[in-house]
Structure formats: C-alpha cells, structure tokens
Design an enzyme around this catalytic site. Structure first.
Site, PDB file in Angstrom:
ATOM      1  N   ARG A 278     -12.775  -4.895  -6.159  1.00 32.00           N
ATOM      2  CA  ARG A 278     -12.417  -5.552  -4.893  1.00 32.00           C
ATOM      3  C   ARG A 278     -13.682  -5.876  -4.108  1.00 32.00           C
ATOM      4  O   ARG A 278     -14.551  -5.003  -3.950  1.00 32.00           O
ATOM      5  CB  ARG A 278     -11.576  -4.600  -4.017  1.00 32.00           C
ATOM      6  CG  ARG A 278     -10.140  -4.500  -4.366  1.00 32.00           C
ATOM      7  CD  ARG A 278      -9.307  -3.960  -3.194  1.00 32.00           C
ATOM      8  NE  ARG A 278      -9.978  -2.892  -2.422  1.00 32.00           N
ATOM      9  CZ  ARG A 278      -9.429  -2.308  -1.350  1.00 32.00           C
ATOM     10  NH1 ARG A 278      -8.239  -2.687  -0.915  1.00 32.00           N
ATOM     11  NH2 ARG A 278     -10.076  -1.360  -0.699  1.00 32.00           N
TER      12      ARG A 278
ATOM     13  N   ASP B 133       2.677  -5.014   8.556  1.00 28.98           N
ATOM     14  CA  ASP B 133       1.477  -4.181   8.459  1.00 28.98           C
ATOM     15  C   ASP B 133       0.277  -5.130   8.365  1.00 28.98           C
ATOM     16  O   ASP B 133       0.155  -5.885   7.392  1.00 28.98           O
ATOM     17  CB  ASP B 133       1.579  -3.287   7.217  1.00 28.98           C
ATOM     18  CG  ASP B 133       0.357  -2.392   7.047  1.00 28.98           C
ATOM     19  OD1 ASP B 133      -0.726  -2.762   7.537  1.00 28.98           O
ATOM     20  OD2 ASP B 133       0.480  -1.343   6.397  1.00 28.98           O
TER      21      ASP B 133
ATOM     22  N   PHE C 244       0.872  -1.162   0.000  1.00 28.91           N
ATOM     23  CA  PHE C 244       0.000   0.000   0.000  1.00 28.91           C
ATOM     24  C   PHE C 244       0.916   1.220   0.000  1.00 28.91           C
ATOM     25  O   PHE C 244       1.873   1.276   0.773  1.00 28.91           O
ATOM     26  CB  PHE C 244      -0.893  -0.003   1.238  1.00 28.91           C
ATOM     27  CG  PHE C 244      -1.910   1.096   1.227  1.00 28.91           C
ATOM     28  CD1 PHE C 244      -3.033   1.021   0.416  1.00 28.91           C
ATOM     29  CD2 PHE C 244      -1.737   2.231   2.004  1.00 28.91           C
ATOM     30  CE1 PHE C 244      -3.969   2.041   0.392  1.00 28.91           C
ATOM     31  CE2 PHE C 244      -2.667   3.256   1.985  1.00 28.91           C
ATOM     32  CZ  PHE C 244      -3.787   3.164   1.178  1.00 28.91           C
TER      33      PHE C 244
ATOM     34  N   TYR D 112     -10.136   0.242  11.283  1.00 27.72           N
ATOM     35  CA  TYR D 112     -11.442   0.589  10.675  1.00 27.72           C
ATOM     36  C   TYR D 112     -11.883  -0.374   9.587  1.00 27.72           C
ATOM     37  O   TYR D 112     -12.908  -0.151   8.958  1.00 27.72           O
ATOM     38  CB  TYR D 112     -11.445   2.026  10.145  1.00 27.72           C
ATOM     39  CG  TYR D 112     -10.234   2.457   9.349  1.00 27.72           C
ATOM     40  CD1 TYR D 112     -10.069   2.063   8.036  1.00 27.72           C
ATOM     41  CD2 TYR D 112      -9.274   3.277   9.927  1.00 27.72           C
ATOM     42  CE1 TYR D 112      -8.959   2.467   7.313  1.00 27.72           C
ATOM     43  CE2 TYR D 112      -8.165   3.683   9.215  1.00 27.72           C
ATOM     44  CZ  TYR D 112      -8.012   3.280   7.912  1.00 27.72           C
ATOM     45  OH  TYR D 112      -6.911   3.687   7.190  1.00 27.72           O
ATOM     46  N   LYS D 113     -11.119  -1.426   9.347  1.00 31.39           N
ATOM     47  CA  LYS D 113     -11.519  -2.421   8.354  1.00 31.39           C
ATOM     48  C   LYS D 113     -12.230  -3.570   9.077  1.00 31.39           C
ATOM     49  O   LYS D 113     -13.368  -3.406   9.510  1.00 31.39           O
ATOM     50  CB  LYS D 113     -10.286  -2.869   7.576  1.00 31.39           C
ATOM     51  CG  LYS D 113      -9.603  -1.701   6.831  1.00 31.39           C
ATOM     52  CD  LYS D 113      -8.388  -2.182   6.051  1.00 31.39           C
ATOM     53  CE  LYS D 113      -7.574  -1.018   5.501  1.00 31.39           C
ATOM     54  NZ  LYS D 113      -8.263  -0.336   4.396  1.00 31.39           N
TER      55      LYS D 113
END
Lengths: 394, 394
Positions: A369, A195, A126, A220-221
């Site tokens: 996705r 990560d 990312f 937050y995922k």
C-alpha cells in the site's frame, strides 16, 4: 535525468501546495504511509509542550475552563467540519473510531425504530467496523448482513434499519459513491453511517450536501493528528434531537456539573460526547489541524489524483510487466488517495523498500500500500518511489 | 508560630514520602485538587517531547513496533497493577472511565447468564456510572436498581446479575467496604464491578486478594496521568475467558493484523482493548507512573490518613464552630483521601480560597472538597490551608 524525472520537476514547480511541505517535520525518507499515520506537523511539538508545562503544570485544574479544555471536543469538531463538508455544530471529537462506530450505528438503528431490524455492513470493510457492527446488531436485536457496497442498493428493504459503509476501502483504495449510496439508503427509509477514515483530508466528502445521516472517522491519517489521536462523530443537525447514544456519559449531559442522577442529553453535537476527553492527544490534533488553514480540500483532491496518476504511470514505465498488479481502480471517481499493488512476496518487498527509504506498508497476504498525502508528498518523491520499487523487484 | 504549625513542621520532618514532592512541578499554591487532576510529574514533559519529536516525528509508523506503541495498553496496565493489588496480565489501559464501565458492566451481566436480569448500582455514584449503567441495563434486557451501598447486601437476590459500586464516593469521600461487599455479591452468585477512580493511588485496593471480578478507574487523579489520560479495565484472570466485550474492536482480536472478517477475541486482558490507543496521552501516563517507583501504597495510605486527620484537627481549631460541617466519615475504615465540608456559600468561599492560593473544588450545591495527595502534599500545607479557610470564613 529521465523524462519522468523531468516531468516530476515541472509538476512540482507548478504545484500550489508545494509550500505546505515546510509545515511538516520530514527528512529524506519518502513517506507514503500517511494513510496510516500522518507526518508530524511542525507546529505540534511547541503546542504540546505548552499544554503540558503551562496548562497542566502551572494552571492545573483551572485549565478545564481557562485553557478551553472542556469545550475542546466540539471546538475541534468545528475545525474538522469544513474538511468533510459539514456546517458547524455537528461534529464532536473524542474516543476511538471503533467506539464512535458503535455510537453511530446503535444511534441509527434507534432512529429507524420498530419493525426495522436489519443492519447492512460493507463486507469488505476494515475489520473493526464489522466486529463493532456485529455487537451493535446483537445489542439492538438486529440481524447483521455483510454486503459488497455495490450490492447495497439491491439488498435494501423495508426491514433495513441502518447501513455502515466505508467511503474509501482501506485495502484497495477504492472510493465508493457516497451520494448515490446515501440516496439509495434514504429511498429505502433507512439510515446510513459513513466511515471516513480513509477519505477525510484526502478528498471532498460533502456530508451536508449529500444528506449523510451519521459519520465517523479517525484523525491520525490524512488529518495528521498523531498516533491514536481521537476520532470524531458527525450527527446531521436535524437528527441530533433523535440521537439516542448507547454511551451516555456525563460529558453528554445537558448539565454535566449538575451531577444529577437522572440523565438528560445535551442538545446538539455534544450529545455524542461520553467521558472526560484526553486533552493531550486532543490538543495535539487541534494544533495539527492548523496546517489546513487556507487549503481548499478540492485542491488537495486535484493534487492527490495527479500524484496517483503519475505513480501509476511511473510504475508502468519502470516495473517489469507482470510483477505487480494494481488493485486500485483507475477511474478517478473510484479512487481514493492510495495505490494498492498486489505483488508476490509483498511483505519482503516492503521491508526492502523501507530499507531504501521508501515507506509504504504491507497488508497480508500480498498487498503493497502506498498512500499519497498531497500536503507533503511531491511528484519527485513519486517518481523516485516507483524507481526504487522497480530496482527492488528487479 | 502556633502549636499546630510547629506540629506540622515536625510531621513533615518525619515524613518518609517528603522527598517525592520534588518529583512534581509545583509552586507556592497549596494544591488540594489532586483528587480531580493530579499535578504534573517532572519526568513527563521531556518524555512527551521525545514521543512527539522522535517517536512520531522521526520514526513515524515504525514506532508502533520500535517504540512499543502497540503494546502500551497492557504494558501500562501492568504498571498500574501493583498499585491496585493485581498480579500482571489483568489490566489494560485505554478509553475513558465511562466507556470502561460499559464494557465491564455488560461483560459482568453476560457472565451471570440467563435468569439474572437485574443490575444494582450505587445510588450515590458519580453520575456517569449511573447513566452508563442505565444504558448497559437497557441493552442487555436488565432492570437497573439504584441502592445505597450499605443496602446492597439486603438487595441482592437470585435475579441479581451485576453490581456497580464506587470504592470511594466522589462527593463525601466515604470509603466503602470492598472486601465485605464483594463477598456479599459473590454469595448471591452475582458479579461485582468496582469503580476505583477515587481510591487508586490513595489507598490499597487489593483486587486480587478480595476476589474482585471487574474494576475500572481513571488515571488523572491520584495517578497523575494528565488531563483526560486513559482509564483502565481489570478483568480477573480466571474470568477473562468468559469476558464477552460489547466493544470488540480490532485491537482486541486474537490476530489484529490478520484483518479477518470474523471476530475472535484475544486471550487475557487484551480482550478489553477496543480501537487504536491514544499514544500521546498514554505515554504521558506511563512516564507519570514512574513516580511510584519504590513507593508502597501502604505508606501512601498511612500518610493520607495522617493528613486528613491533621486537617480535621486544624479545621476544628481554627474555623469558628458551626461554619462548616464535615461530610466525610471520621473512622479511618470509612475515609478515602479527601475531606468534604458542607458550608454556606461554598461556591463563593472556594473562589476566595483559590484567590488566596488554596486550591480545592466546589461541588454544587454547598460542598467544599479538599483532596490530599500524599506524594506532594505536606503537613505544613494542610495547616496553612485550614488557616486560610478560617480567615476566608472569618
């Protein structure tokens, strides 16, 4: 009813996690974007209201002590710990993932010491991890070398100080081999930073078991902490005494209210704190984590794999040959909790999917996705999503 | 009724800002700790509930665009701008004050360029600024030199890269001469970073007018943003192109959703962003800032000085000679919006004051701090606070 729709019904009926859906605020939309922003846990609004109206509005400054605000970063860290396979006292919550990548990577380079001046970074990472790694390298006098995760073992050497890797690739959903890569980094005498943004809450991580040095992740995922909820930093217990943070704010001082001019780092995970924690976002996250009570992450992983297997099966059955190409690895050992499909006109396709009540997301230039969050996505959702995708492409 | 109590009534009746008190959730407590955590603005609970239930709960991922989440850091920065004398486009909100001090100070050193390798820091600063300055110095190859603000002009030289100063001292409430010190730093060819935590929202700052280079501040004191609400970073417009952040997260990329592996900084104030903004805390702050609609900061300053003058007068009248000593300068030009009194047994005295409904705070070893927030503190409050203090000491 099609055979796959009937299968979905049976799978849902046999799903032990099915009841967890009621712990979330959901509607008729099939929400396959929980890998970007988790749905709202039903317990959160009332808790946030209490934090705002009573803790802030009535107790005001007293809440730093009486409402447990001051100790929230380490308390909530301990709540996340079992989800990533960590014993208590090794995780603090606060700041963004980017800021925590900076702390962890600079900390890792400083642990490695003199003579080691190279940082390896996942070349498919990312982007923010790569940008921050570049800054960490620049500010510690290191060279940054982007390497595909599979090539990391061959790229390690006696100049390697630290390696920054993603557990699951944000784009393809590929799961990297954390135990083997960690062992390879250690064999070279270097330190690894993982990560966990796209794996924590979706599959077992086993930080302690695999001897990971440092790790960061967002909340937050799959952890459903809310938009931009604070990230976390893990520093393995036996490394904490050597963790030398580049962001030594007053919250990480051994005696924060001593207001001393000299810095003396706190012992333990607290050393990863920086400034005053953002209490509203943090306590919303704390409430959100309650949905995990009694949920073993192994059960979540089993359902996640069943969901993604079933989605691939439905897509194969419904979508005309050649219209999409799966970028996510088929072997379970290499798959996270999302499916990425390459597709012509993916941006437009996703727009039409959203209009029809199937929410995934689009990643430029041509990727659809779909994230599968086992706590609130069921097999009937999966079947319908594949059916709507086929109609949209048809 | 005493003469001072009658004076207080008259002063309150003539106070143009008196009506603003209704914009806050308050009770019978005399809250003189708004310099630490501002009181709850009445508009905040409903707004936060909307953010949680509708924006997150119903719109979910769509809110990043539809609810304006993505642009919140710069939009809220522009809302703060007039309060600190800045034109739009120079402030972004996000991260803690400590993290912003790091960005600003490293950015300032990089602007100063080769040959300048010394950072001066306010020796009386709030500790976190000193700790972070030490880290910024270490990571940029600079020497850190603590200097009392008044000694800064004499300490500047052609090796000075950057100077970090507090506008108002957190402990004594002393207001430093921002225009003169800024001019002195500039005359030496260096860059200045001002920490506005204890002045923003209490008095005019005039960032643009005085040519300040960079500034940071928190938003939970006089700006009433809530516990740990995000801080902000100001970078003067003509310096933005040269602002080279040590925390170049994906939110500061020129094209954040391009997901490119190479970093290219965004133009303007956006360059100060780092990772995903904490939306709950940030939008609570945005709501809280609405209480400033139609309030000139000059009017706030006039009332603030009147409040602190009146408090000193009441203390002189009520408190027996020699029991307290004022650490805050008497001249208006040197006074922020708090009064610090040195007092034997201050910790215990503050405990008893709080029990009697007068909330200030205690700073070790012997300081009572009282903050005067003109939007919701009145003159009768001030008179009563001094009276209760005298009783407590009597």
């Amino acid at each position: 009813m099609s055979e796959l729709a009937m299968r979905a019904e049976k799978l849902d009926a046999a799903d032990d996690l099915r009841g967890k859906r009621d712990a979330f605020v959901l509607d008729d939309v099939i929400y396959l974007d929980g890998n970007s922003l988790g749905a709202l846990p039903a317990v959160v609004p009332g808790r946030v209201e209490d934090v705002v109206r009573r803790q802030w509005g009535e107790l005001r400054i007293r809440s730093w002590e009486e409402s447990g605000w001051w100790t929230a970063p380490e308390r909530i860290g301990d709540r996340i710990a079992p989800l990533v396979g960590a014993a208590p006292g090794q995780i603090v919550v606060g700041d963004s993932t980017s800021v925590n990548v900076f702390k962890a990577l600079v900390g890792a380079v400083r642990m490695a010491g003199e003579g080691r001046d190279e940082i390896l970074v996942d070349a498919t990472t990312f982007p923010t991890d790569g940008y921050i790694a570049q800054s960490a390298a620049r500010m510690t006098g290191c060279t940054l070398r982007p390497v595909a995760p599979a090539q990391v073992p061959g790229a390690l050497g006696d100049r390697t100080a630290a390696v920054l890797l993603n557990h699951v690739d944000y784009r393809t959903g590929r799961l990297h081999d954390l135990p083997a890569l960690t062992a390879a980094v250690h064999a070279a005498g270097a330190y690894v930073v993982w990560d966990l943004c796209h794996s924590a809450g979706a599959l077992p991580v086993g930080l302690d078991e695999h001897g990971v040095d440092l790790a960061v992740g967002c909340t937050y995922k799959y952890l459903n902490g809310g938009p931009g909820s604070p990230a976390y930093l893990y520093v393995r217990r036996d490394l904490q005494g050597r963790f030398d943070s580049p962001l030594p704010g007053w919250n990480s001082h051994a005696e924060p209210f001593g207001m001393r001019s000299g810095y003396e780092p706190a012992p333990g995970a607290l050393r990863g704190r920086v400034g005053t924690p953002d209490i509203l976002s943090m306590l919303a996250l704390e409430a959100a984590l309650e949905v995990w009570d009694g949920v073993p992450v192994e059960a979540v992983r089993a359902k996640s794999l069943a969901l993604t297997d079933f989605f691939l099966e439905c897509v194969a059955a419904y979508v005309p040959e050649g219209r999409v190409e799966c970028l996510t690895p088929v072997p379970h050992a290499e798959r996270g909790s999302q499916i990425a499909l390459r597709c012509d006109g993916a941006g437009d396709v996703m727009k039409r999917l959203v209009e029809r009540g199937v929410v995934g997301d689009f990643r430029a230039p041509d990727v659809l996705r779909f994230g599968f969050t086992p706590l609130y996505v069921g097999f009937a959702d999966v079947e319908r999503a594949a059916r709507v995708l086929a109609q949209t492409l048809g």
